[in-house]
Design a protein around this motif. Structure first.
Motif, PDB file in Angstrom:
ATOM      1  N   PRO A  89     -17.344   5.535  55.413  1.00  0.00           N
ATOM      2  CA  PRO A  89     -17.062   6.459  56.521  1.00  0.00           C
ATOM      3  C   PRO A  89     -16.598   7.846  56.091  1.00  0.00           C
ATOM      4  O   PRO A  89     -16.786   8.823  56.833  1.00  0.00           O
ATOM      5  N   ASP A  90     -15.981   7.945  54.910  1.00  0.00           N
ATOM      6  CA  ASP A  90     -15.546   9.262  54.440  1.00  0.00           C
ATOM      7  C   ASP A  90     -16.719  10.229  54.276  1.00  0.00           C
ATOM      8  O   ASP A  90     -16.539  11.443  54.253  1.00  0.00           O
ATOM      9  N   GLU A  91     -17.937   9.686  54.147  1.00  0.00           N
ATOM     10  CA  GLU A  91     -19.122  10.540  54.002  1.00  0.00           C
ATOM     11  C   GLU A  91     -19.481  11.262  55.298  1.00  0.00           C
ATOM     12  O   GLU A  91     -20.180  12.279  55.268  1.00  0.00           O
ATOM     13  N   VAL A  92     -19.017  10.719  56.432  1.00  0.00           N
ATOM     14  CA  VAL A  92     -19.456  11.262  57.720  1.00  0.00           C
ATOM     15  C   VAL A  92     -19.013  12.711  57.890  1.00  0.00           C
ATOM     16  O   VAL A  92     -19.797  13.581  58.304  1.00  0.00           O
ATOM     17  N   SER A  93     -17.768  13.009  57.574  1.00  0.00           N
ATOM     18  CA  SER A  93     -17.279  14.381  57.737  1.00  0.00           C
ATOM     19  C   SER A  93     -18.040  15.342  56.836  1.00  0.00           C
ATOM     20  O   SER A  93     -18.302  16.493  57.219  1.00  0.00           O
ATOM     21  N   LYS A  94     -18.434  14.901  55.648  1.00  0.00           N
ATOM     22  CA  LYS A  94     -19.241  15.757  54.773  1.00  0.00           C
ATOM     23  C   LYS A  94     -20.629  15.986  55.371  1.00  0.00           C
ATOM     24  O   LYS A  94     -21.167  17.093  55.313  1.00  0.00           O
ATOM     25  N   ARG A  95     -21.194  14.935  55.954  1.00  0.00           N
ATOM     26  CA  ARG A  95     -22.512  15.060  56.570  1.00  0.00           C
ATOM     27  C   ARG A  95     -22.478  16.032  57.748  1.00  0.00           C
ATOM     28  O   ARG A  95     -23.471  16.694  58.055  1.00  0.00           O
ATOM     29  N   PHE A  96     -21.329  16.131  58.403  1.00  0.00           N
ATOM     30  CA  PHE A  96     -21.187  16.992  59.576  1.00  0.00           C
ATOM     31  C   PHE A  96     -20.777  18.424  59.223  1.00  0.00           C
ATOM     32  O   PHE A  96     -20.618  19.262  60.112  1.00  0.00           O
ATOM     33  N   GLU A  97     -20.569  18.719  57.939  1.00  0.00           N
ATOM     34  CA  GLU A  97     -20.030  20.030  57.551  1.00  0.00           C
ATOM     35  C   GLU A  97     -20.902  21.198  57.982  1.00  0.00           C
ATOM     36  O   GLU A  97     -20.412  22.312  58.198  1.00  0.00           O
ATOM     37  N   SER A  98     -22.202  20.972  58.112  1.00  0.00           N
ATOM     38  CA  SER A  98     -23.092  22.075  58.491  1.00  0.00           C
ATOM     39  C   SER A  98     -22.904  22.503  59.946  1.00  0.00           C
ATOM     40  O   SER A  98     -23.384  23.562  60.351  1.00  0.00           O
ATOM     41  N   ILE A  99     -22.179  21.691  60.735  1.00  0.00           N
ATOM     42  CA  ILE A  99     -21.894  22.007  62.139  1.00  0.00           C
ATOM     43  C   ILE A  99     -20.456  22.486  62.226  1.00  0.00           C
ATOM     44  O   ILE A  99     -19.523  21.738  61.924  1.00  0.00           O
ATOM     45  N   ARG A 100     -20.257  23.715  62.633  1.00  0.00           N
ATOM     46  CA  ARG A 100     -18.900  24.264  62.693  1.00  0.00           C
ATOM     47  C   ARG A 100     -18.123  23.708  63.888  1.00  0.00           C
ATOM     48  O   ARG A 100     -18.666  23.522  64.970  1.00  0.00           O
ATOM     49  N   GLY A 101     -16.824  23.497  63.645  1.00  0.00           N
ATOM     50  CA  GLY A 101     -15.938  23.107  64.736  1.00  0.00           C
ATOM     51  C   GLY A 101     -16.378  21.822  65.410  1.00  0.00           C
ATOM     52  O   GLY A 101     -16.843  20.888  64.767  1.00  0.00           O
ATOM     53  N   ASN A 102     -16.181  21.768  66.734  1.00  0.00           N
ATOM     54  CA  ASN A 102     -16.566  20.591  67.526  1.00  0.00           C
ATOM     55  C   ASN A 102     -15.951  19.305  66.976  1.00  0.00           C
ATOM     56  O   ASN A 102     -16.608  18.263  66.874  1.00  0.00           O
ATOM     57  N   ASN A 103     -14.674  19.395  66.631  1.00  0.00           N
ATOM     58  CA  ASN A 103     -14.001  18.273  65.977  1.00  0.00           C
ATOM     59  C   ASN A 103     -13.950  17.017  66.842  1.00  0.00           C
ATOM     60  O   ASN A 103     -14.001  15.897  66.324  1.00  0.00           O
ATOM     61  N   MET A 104     -13.815  17.187  68.152  1.00  0.00           N
ATOM     62  CA  MET A 104     -13.699  16.012  69.011  1.00  0.00           C
ATOM     63  C   MET A 104     -15.020  15.252  69.100  1.00  0.00           C
ATOM     64  O   MET A 104     -15.023  14.018  69.145  1.00  0.00           O
ATOM     65  N   ALA A 105     -16.120  15.974  69.107  1.00  0.00           N
ATOM     66  CA  ALA A 105     -17.427  15.326  69.077  1.00  0.00           C
ATOM     67  C   ALA A 105     -17.620  14.586  67.751  1.00  0.00           C
ATOM     68  O   ALA A 105     -18.084  13.437  67.715  1.00  0.00           O
ATOM     69  N   LYS A 106     -17.243  15.222  66.662  1.00  0.00           N
ATOM     70  CA  LYS A 106     -17.365  14.603  65.343  1.00  0.00           C
ATOM     71  C   LYS A 106     -16.498  13.352  65.239  1.00  0.00           C
ATOM     72  O   LYS A 106     -16.925  12.302  64.729  1.00  0.00           O
ATOM     73  N   SER A 107     -15.272  13.458  65.711  1.00  0.00           N
ATOM     74  CA  SER A 107     -14.332  12.347  65.618  1.00  0.00           C
ATOM     75  C   SER A 107     -14.805  11.126  66.386  1.00  0.00           C
ATOM     76  O   SER A 107     -14.647   9.985  65.929  1.00  0.00           O
ATOM     77  N   ALA A 108     -15.385  11.345  67.566  1.00  0.00           N
ATOM     78  CA  ALA A 108     -15.834  10.230  68.395  1.00  0.00           C
ATOM     79  C   ALA A 108     -16.864   9.386  67.647  1.00  0.00           C
ATOM     80  O   ALA A 108     -16.803   8.145  67.657  1.00  0.00           O
ATOM     81  N   LEU A 109     -17.798  10.048  66.983  1.00  0.00           N
ATOM     82  CA  LEU A 109     -18.832   9.335  66.231  1.00  0.00           C
ATOM     83  C   LEU A 109     -18.276   8.728  64.948  1.00  0.00           C
ATOM     84  O   LEU A 109     -18.579   7.579  64.596  1.00  0.00           O
ATOM     85  N   GLU A 110     -17.447   9.497  64.244  1.00  0.00           N
ATOM     86  CA  GLU A 110     -16.878   8.985  62.999  1.00  0.00           C
ATOM     87  C   GLU A 110     -16.031   7.742  63.252  1.00  0.00           C
ATOM     88  O   GLU A 110     -16.031   6.794  62.457  1.00  0.00           O
ATOM     89  N   GLY A 111     -15.316   7.707  64.377  1.00  0.00           N
ATOM     90  CA  GLY A 111     -14.495   6.542  64.710  1.00  0.00           C
ATOM     91  C   GLY A 111     -15.319   5.279  64.842  1.00  0.00           C
ATOM     92  O   GLY A 111     -14.901   4.184  64.415  1.00  0.00           O
ATOM     93  N   ALA A 112     -16.506   5.404  65.437  1.00  0.00           N
ATOM     94  CA  ALA A 112     -17.387   4.240  65.573  1.00  0.00           C
ATOM     95  C   ALA A 112     -17.869   3.763  64.209  1.00  0.00           C
ATOM     96  O   ALA A 112     -18.007   2.551  63.970  1.00  0.00           O
ATOM     97  N   VAL A 113     -18.132   4.697  63.293  1.00  0.00           N
ATOM     98  CA  VAL A 113     -18.540   4.322  61.935  1.00  0.00           C
ATOM     99  C   VAL A 113     -17.412   3.561  61.235  1.00  0.00           C
ATOM    100  O   VAL A 113     -17.639   2.531  60.587  1.00  0.00           O
ATOM    101  N   TRP A 114     -16.183   4.049  61.368  1.00  0.00           N
ATOM    102  CA  TRP A 114     -15.041   3.374  60.747  1.00  0.00           C
ATOM    103  C   TRP A 114     -14.877   1.950  61.280  1.00  0.00           C
ATOM    104  O   TRP A 114     -14.628   1.001  60.525  1.00  0.00           O
ATOM    105  N   ASP A 115     -14.991   1.785  62.602  1.00  0.00           N
ATOM    106  CA  ASP A 115     -14.858   0.457  63.195  1.00  0.00           C
ATOM    107  C   ASP A 115     -15.950  -0.472  62.673  1.00  0.00           C
ATOM    108  O   ASP A 115     -15.687  -1.623  62.291  1.00  0.00           O
ATOM    109  N   LEU A 116     -17.176   0.022  62.639  1.00  0.00           N
ATOM    110  CA  LEU A 116     -18.301  -0.772  62.159  1.00  0.00           C
ATOM    111  C   LEU A 116     -18.121  -1.137  60.685  1.00  0.00           C
ATOM    112  O   LEU A 116     -18.357  -2.294  60.277  1.00  0.00           O
ATOM    113  N   TYR A 117     -17.692  -0.189  59.889  1.00  0.00           N
ATOM    114  CA  TYR A 117     -17.469  -0.422  58.455  1.00  0.00           C
ATOM    115  C   TYR A 117     -16.417  -1.509  58.237  1.00  0.00           C
ATOM    116  O   TYR A 117     -16.603  -2.424  57.421  1.00  0.00           O
ATOM    117  N   ALA A 118     -15.312  -1.428  58.973  1.00  0.00           N
ATOM    118  CA  ALA A 118     -14.250  -2.429  58.829  1.00  0.00           C
ATOM    119  C   ALA A 118     -14.745  -3.814  59.255  1.00  0.00           C
ATOM    120  O   ALA A 118     -14.436  -4.826  58.605  1.00  0.00           O
TER     121      ALA A 118
END
Length: 379
Positions: A89-118
């Motif tokens: 899941p730590d890769e997700v934020s790097k994959r999203f780096e090309s998109i500026r800001g929009n942290n809440m949109a990024k977090s919503a998706l990253e959270g699902a990845v973390w849950d799935l990974y666990a």
């Protein structure tokens, strides 16, 4: 541990509207209906992970809204997630780096990845994050009340329920006198004020008066994007300043701490872009001896579960805002619902977020549904 990369087969955006039991009032205004997305992410095995968006319908807390989150997720972030498998899941934020800001949109998706990974690792999310606590202390956030007597009455109810800390929203004209009355009735409770950027340095005399009340902290008294004036204010106050809206990255935290802008930081997963950045801020604050706590965004059960998992990290030494489900909702979207006993939440030990999604309840609140796969988008 399952070391096979996560290949996301499908992402579903469930758009929900849930009504708060009571209207919630801050310096920004009053609202009662919470609109948000539940993100359901399915891998090649059919397992699902869940995230929750925290942006509001209007851009009063940040520039993001429910509608902008949908646009950014649909047009930019989900395609990035679907383009190749994810090792961690730590890769997700790097994959999203090309998109500026929009942290809440990024977090919503990253959270699902973390849950799935666990879940794929058959491990509780809090352990995957490096958490240690079996239980967490929680406080309560109290909106602005019409009178001091009504505020005291509300505080009394939550004191009797055992909440460990009272956070009271304030704004000019509804601050010192109201808090003074609370402190008179409850001389020993952990009490803090949250201004949501309602003041300027012109209000320094009013803010300095709050030093009389032995508050734990004053949260975000000045502008949402400021760290300079907060440093000036902190030098004049005995009460610790806590920064919230000003902190979006670990770099923001570093600059604020080095400038002396605050003594405490509120970490909100959505505001900083996800659990990975939350961990970085936590680790930096631990190195610097800065206390942190987990703030709330009036989340439903999935977002609340992510907050609980994060709060098990060791530098979360102050009670957070993750109150019981029943504080906000007639019926939450998870089973069991989040329960607080004497100001404590016992951390679930099941894989992933530790709670099951109640499909029937989710569907009863759902107003729209969009499904994305590598080849198709359909409603």
């Amino acid at each position: 541990m399952n070391n096979k990369p996560i290949s996301i087969r499908e992402v579903t955006l469930h758009r929900l509207v849930m009504r708060l039991i009571d209207p919630f009032t801050t310096s920004f205004g009053t609202f009662q209906d919470k609109e948000f997305f539940v993100i359901e992410m399915e891998d090649e095995t059919g397992a699902s992970g869940f995230g929750e968006s925290v942006a509001f319908s209007s851009p009063w807390y940040s520039e993001e809204t429910v509608e902008t989150n949908k646009h950014i997720m649909q047009q930019f972030l989900i395609p990035l997630l679907l383009e190749s498998p994810i090792e961690h899941p730590d890769e997700v934020s790097k994959r999203f780096e090309s998109i500026r800001g929009n942290n809440m949109a990024k977090s919503a998706l990253e959270g699902a990845v973390w849950d799935l990974y666990a879940k794929r690792n058959n491990n509780p999310l809090y352990k995957e994050l490096g958490g240690r606590k079996q239980q967490i202390d929680v406080g309560i956030s109290i909106g602005i009340q019409p009178t001091a007597n009504e505020l005291v009455h509300v505080v009394e109810g939550f004191v009797n329920e055992g909440y460990k800390r009272m956070k009271v929203k304030i704004k000019p004209g509804a601050d010192y006198e109201m808090l003074k009355e609370v402190r008179r009735h409850f001389p020993d409770i952990l009490l803090m004020a949250d201004a949501n950027s309602a003041y300027t340095l012109d209000d320094i005399d009013t803010l300095k008066k709050l030093d009389e009340l032995n508050l734990m902290m004053i949260e975000q008294p000045l502008s949402h994007d400021d760290i300079i004036d907060h440093a000036k204010l902190q030098s004049e106050l005995a009460t610790p300043i806590c920064l919230d809206e000003s902190i979006h990255t670990v770099e923001d935290a570093r600059k604020a701490v080095e400038l002396g802008s605050c003594k405490i930081i509120n970490i909100k997963i959505g505001r900083v872009g996800g659990l990975t950045e939350s961990k970085k801020i936590h680790d930096y604050c631990a190195q610097q001896g800065i206390a942190v706590w987990c703030g709330g965004m009036l989340e439903a059960g999935i977002g609340r579960a992510h907050n609980i998992a994060l709060t098990t990290l060791p530098q979360f030494v102050l009670p957070g805002d993750t109150a019981a489900s029943s504080r906000y909702w007639e019926k939450d979207i998870i089973v069991p619902e989040v329960i607080v006993e004497n100001g404590v939440i016992h951390v679930p030990d099941k894989p992933g977020i530790g709670y099951e999604v109640n499909r029937q309840v989710l569907e009863s609140y759902r107003v729209d549904k969009t499904v994305f796969s590598k080849n198709n988008i359909w409603a």
